[in-house]
Design a protein around this motif. Structure first.
Motif, short mmCIF file in Angstrom:
data_model
loop_
_atom_site.label_atom_id
_atom_site.label_comp_id
_atom_site.label_asym_id
_atom_site.label_seq_id
_atom_site.Cartn_x
_atom_site.Cartn_y
_atom_site.Cartn_z
N LYS A 1 0.85 -1.19 0.00
CA LYS A 1 0.00 0.00 0.00
C LYS A 1 0.88 1.24 0.00
CE LYS A 1 -4.03 -1.98 2.14
NZ LYS A 1 -5.06 -1.89 3.15
N ARG A 2 0.49 2.18 -0.84
CA ARG A 2 1.19 3.47 -0.88
C ARG A 2 0.17 4.55 -0.54
NH1 ARG A 2 3.69 3.93 -6.73
NH2 ARG A 2 1.56 3.50 -7.29
N THR A 3 0.61 5.51 0.24
CA THR A 3 -0.26 6.64 0.54
C THR A 3 -0.08 7.69 -0.54
OG1 THR A 3 -0.04 6.21 2.90
CG2 THR A 3 -0.83 8.37 2.29
N ARG B 1 -6.31 12.36 1.27
CA ARG B 1 -5.28 11.33 1.14
C ARG B 1 -5.98 10.01 0.88
NH1 ARG B 1 -2.20 14.84 3.52
NH2 ARG B 1 0.04 14.61 3.52
N GLU C 1 -5.20 5.53 -0.28
CA GLU C 1 -4.29 4.40 -0.37
C GLU C 1 -4.37 3.81 -1.76
OE1 GLU C 1 -4.05 2.28 3.98
OE2 GLU C 1 -5.61 1.62 2.59
N TYR D 1 -3.07 0.49 -3.95
CA TYR D 1 -2.43 -0.83 -3.84
C TYR D 1 -2.84 -1.73 -4.99
CZ TYR D 1 -6.88 -2.16 -1.60
OH TYR D 1 -8.20 -2.37 -1.32
N GLU E 1 2.46 10.77 -4.90
CA GLU E 1 2.94 9.93 -3.81
C GLU E 1 3.24 10.79 -2.60
OE1 GLU E 1 5.34 6.61 -3.93
OE2 GLU E 1 4.88 6.08 -5.98
#
Length: 145
Positions: A6-8, A31, A33, A35, A143
């Motif tokens: 997972k990337r925020t 914001r 997530e 993935y 990102e």
């Protein structure tokens, strides 16, 4: 089995609705997530409708179809495929409607470390067979380090 990474991401969500000679638009920053799971990419974020009501939104992308799933005060499930019509559903506490999207464009580019990503959807929306206007949704993704 690989666990999804997972990337925020920071995102700007913009929506413009053209109906007859009237245009509505709104924008918010949040914001989310991002993935990958199986053969699909997922973007999940929360959308505040009012101070007390919010919707959990998931966008699922398989390279051809973008599925929009909203869960909370409003329930919605709608697919978008460039050049095609797709049926969906929009549910509030008071009613449930069949929806149809006649999609002109779906463009998805995920962010990389150096580059912003974007999601761009342009479609004619029908609610229970009634024209609900030309919608244009743009998400700018970055990102969050």
């Amino acid at each position: 089995m690989n666990k999804p990474t997972k990337r925020t991401v920071k995102m700007i969500f913009q929506n413009k609705i053209q109906h007859d000679d009237h245009t509505d638009s709104y924008e918010f920053t949040t914001r989310g997530e991002l993935y990958h799971k199986g053969n699909q990419d997922y973007l999940r974020f929360e959308e505040a409708l009012t101070e007390t009501e919010s919707v959990q939104t998931t966008m699922k992308w398989d390279g051809r179809e973008l599925m929009l799933i909203r869960q909370g005060t409003v329930l919605m499930r709608q697919a978008f495929i460039s050049g095609e019509e797709s049926l969906g559903r929009y549910v509030t506490p008071d009613a449930s409607w069949e929806t149809k999207a006649v999609t002109d464009k779906v463009l998805v580019t995920w962010p990389t470390r150096k580059q912003r990503g974007k999601i761009h959807i342009k479609y004619r929306f029908l609610l229970q067979g009634q024209d609900a206007g030309q919608h244009e949704v743009r998400l700018t993704l970055e990102e969050d380090h």
